[in-house]
Design a protein around this motif. Structure first.
Motif, PDB file in Angstrom:
ATOM      1  N   GLY A 105       5.050  -7.402  -6.542  1.00  0.00           N
ATOM      2  CA  GLY A 105       5.097  -6.497  -5.403  1.00  0.00           C
ATOM      3  C   GLY A 105       3.728  -5.907  -5.100  1.00  0.00           C
ATOM      4  N   SER A 106       3.520  -5.571  -3.831  1.00  0.00           N
ATOM      5  CA  SER A 106       2.225  -5.072  -3.385  1.00  0.00           C
ATOM      6  C   SER A 106       2.404  -4.074  -2.245  1.00  0.00           C
ATOM      7  CB  SER A 106       1.372  -6.253  -2.903  1.00  0.00           C
ATOM      8  OG  SER A 106       0.194  -5.806  -2.285  1.00  0.00           O
ATOM      9  N   LEU A 107       1.418  -3.200  -2.079  1.00  0.00           N
ATOM     10  CA  LEU A 107       1.434  -2.253  -0.972  1.00  0.00           C
ATOM     11  C   LEU A 107       0.674  -2.766   0.245  1.00  0.00           C
ATOM     12  CD1 LEU A 107      -1.613  -1.016  -0.971  1.00  0.00           C
ATOM     13  CD2 LEU A 107      -0.694   0.530  -2.628  1.00  0.00           C
ATOM     14  N   ASN A 108       0.120  -3.975   0.174  1.00  0.00           N
ATOM     15  CA  ASN A 108      -0.732  -4.471   1.256  1.00  0.00           C
ATOM     16  C   ASN A 108      -0.062  -4.453   2.626  1.00  0.00           C
ATOM     17  OD1 ASN A 108      -2.948  -4.925  -0.379  1.00  0.00           O
ATOM     18  ND2 ASN A 108      -2.383  -7.031  -0.822  1.00  0.00           N
ATOM     19  N   ASN A 109       1.238  -4.655   2.684  1.00  0.00           N
ATOM     20  CA  ASN A 109       1.907  -4.719   3.982  1.00  0.00           C
ATOM     21  C   ASN A 109       1.870  -3.385   4.732  1.00  0.00           C
ATOM     22  OD1 ASN A 109       3.441  -6.712   5.661  1.00  0.00           O
ATOM     23  ND2 ASN A 109       4.900  -5.024   5.683  1.00  0.00           N
ATOM     24  N   PHE A 110       1.768  -2.269   4.000  1.00  0.00           N
ATOM     25  CA  PHE A 110       1.752  -0.958   4.669  1.00  0.00           C
ATOM     26  C   PHE A 110       0.466  -0.183   4.388  1.00  0.00           C
ATOM     27  CE2 PHE A 110       4.163  -0.530   0.725  1.00  0.00           C
ATOM     28  CZ  PHE A 110       3.597   0.580   0.119  1.00  0.00           C
ATOM     29  N   ALA A 111      -0.596  -0.909   3.993  1.00  0.00           N
ATOM     30  CA  ALA A 111      -1.857  -0.255   3.640  1.00  0.00           C
ATOM     31  C   ALA A 111      -2.999  -0.658   4.564  1.00  0.00           C
ATOM     32  CB  ALA A 111      -2.236  -0.596   2.203  1.00  0.00           C
ATOM     33  N   LEU A 112      -3.964   0.228   4.643  1.00  0.00           N
ATOM     34  CA  LEU A 112      -5.265  -0.061   5.227  1.00  0.00           C
ATOM     35  C   LEU A 112      -6.262   0.014   4.074  1.00  0.00           C
ATOM     36  CD1 LEU A 112      -4.981   2.175   8.406  1.00  0.00           C
ATOM     37  CD2 LEU A 112      -5.057  -0.329   8.363  1.00  0.00           C
ATOM     38  N   HIS A 113      -7.196  -0.928   4.032  1.00  0.00           N
ATOM     39  CA  HIS A 113      -8.160  -1.002   2.927  1.00  0.00           C
ATOM     40  C   HIS A 113      -9.582  -0.836   3.451  1.00  0.00           C
ATOM     41  CE1 HIS A 113      -5.132  -2.471   0.070  1.00  0.00           C
ATOM     42  NE2 HIS A 113      -4.678  -3.218   1.061  1.00  0.00           N
ATOM     43  N   VAL A 114     -10.340   0.051   2.804  1.00  0.00           N
ATOM     44  CA  VAL A 114     -11.758   0.227   3.134  1.00  0.00           C
ATOM     45  C   VAL A 114     -12.540   0.187   1.827  1.00  0.00           C
ATOM     46  CG1 VAL A 114     -11.551   2.763   3.159  1.00  0.00           C
ATOM     47  CG2 VAL A 114     -13.477   1.656   4.331  1.00  0.00           C
ATOM     48  N   SER A 115     -13.647  -0.567   1.836  1.00  0.00           N
ATOM     49  CA  SER A 115     -14.437  -0.732   0.623  1.00  0.00           C
ATOM     50  C   SER A 115     -15.856  -0.234   0.842  1.00  0.00           C
ATOM     51  CB  SER A 115     -14.466  -2.213   0.212  1.00  0.00           C
ATOM     52  OG  SER A 115     -15.059  -2.360  -1.050  1.00  0.00           O
ATOM     53  N   LEU A 116     -16.338   0.537  -0.122  1.00  0.00           N
ATOM     54  CA  LEU A 116     -17.695   1.075  -0.088  1.00  0.00           C
ATOM     55  C   LEU A 116     -18.645   0.135  -0.815  1.00  0.00           C
ATOM     56  CD1 LEU A 116     -16.617   4.660  -1.087  1.00  0.00           C
ATOM     57  CD2 LEU A 116     -17.546   4.015   1.150  1.00  0.00           C
ATOM     58  N   GLU A 117     -19.802  -0.109  -0.209  1.00  0.00           N
ATOM     59  CA  GLU A 117     -20.811  -0.923  -0.885  1.00  0.00           C
ATOM     60  C   GLU A 117     -21.272  -0.193  -2.142  1.00  0.00           C
ATOM     61  OE1 GLU A 117     -25.151  -3.020  -0.021  1.00  0.00           O
ATOM     62  OE2 GLU A 117     -24.412  -1.491   1.357  1.00  0.00           O
ATOM     63  N   THR A 118     -21.227  -0.890  -3.253  1.00  0.00           N
ATOM     64  CA  THR A 118     -21.627  -0.330  -4.542  1.00  0.00           C
ATOM     65  C   THR A 118     -23.144  -0.212  -4.612  1.00  0.00           C
ATOM     66  OG1 THR A 118     -19.710  -1.385  -5.553  1.00  0.00           O
ATOM     67  CG2 THR A 118     -21.435  -0.669  -7.048  1.00  0.00           C
ATOM     68  N   PRO A 119     -23.671   0.879  -5.195  1.00  0.00           N
ATOM     69  CA  PRO A 119     -25.123   0.966  -5.364  1.00  0.00           C
ATOM     70  C   PRO A 119     -25.614  -0.101  -6.338  1.00  0.00           C
ATOM     71  CG  PRO A 119     -24.033   2.760  -6.529  1.00  0.00           C
ATOM     72  CD  PRO A 119     -22.968   2.045  -5.741  1.00  0.00           C
TER      73      PRO A 119
END
Length: 193
Positions: A105-119
């Motif tokens: 199971g996953s939350l992807n269907n009801f999620a928005l994903h944002v990723s920060l560039e790692t230093p």
């Protein structure tokens, strides 16, 4: 001022439609209700290239709706109306969707994903690094503000990959300063102190 977003479309194997029924034909609300914060673990260009690369195998697929660079650059790779593959075996407050017989199971269907560039000092497996830039927090707050208003997502439904990962393998975003985000969302009148 409107968001300045560079749009690059991720390879179609790295995202999909938001489902209206789960694996068991139970009806689903396809609207996003949670926002998950991630980090890239490498630079912005490498993250973009990963999402442009075909990943036909379910276990290799990965994507975020949006990336936020160290300088505050915002790159949208998956339109929010689609399902990004940001968190595999995951749940938010006990909620997940079964969409594939071969996966958990996953939350992807009801999620928005944002990723920060790692230093640069974060390209390792240590628990901490130098953290994110003020420009990143500014841009992140703008992205979140847009999503919160557009999809009516409360601040209490902003979470991290570390929190939603049911396998315990993810620890991102490392060195994230919630207070920096809260200051900015408060200034935008989206949260209270």
């Amino acid at each position: 001022m409107p968001l300045r977003i560079k749009q690059i479309k991720a390879h179609p194997t790295n995202f999909g439609l938001r489902l209206r029924k789960d694996l068991y034909s139970q009806g689903l609300n396809p609207n996003p209700t949670v926002i998950v914060l991630h980090e890239t673990v490498y630079d912005l260009d490498s993250a973009v290239n990963t999402l442009l690369t075909p990943h036909p195998s379910d276990v290799d697929q990965v994507s975020y709706h949006t990336l936020v660079g160290r300088s505050g650059d915002i790159v949208q790779l998956v339109d929010p109306s689609f399902r990004a593959y940001g968190a595999g075996h995951s749940a938010f407050n006990g909620r997940w969707v079964f969409s594939n017989r071969n996966l958990s199971g996953s939350l992807n269907n009801f999620a928005l994903h944002v990723s920060l560039e790692t230093p640069r000092d974060g390209s390792h497996n240590l628990e901490v690094h130098s953290g994110y830039s003020p420009s990143q927090y500014d841009a992140l707050a703008r992205v979140l503000a847009d999503w919160m208003v557009r999809y009516k997502i409360p601040a209490t439904s902003i979470t991290t990959h570390r929190y939603v990962d049911l396998g315990g393998a993810r620890a991102d975003p490392r060195s994230f300063a919630w207070s920096e985000l809260q200051k900015r969302l408060t200034a935008l009148q989206l949260v209270c102190n």
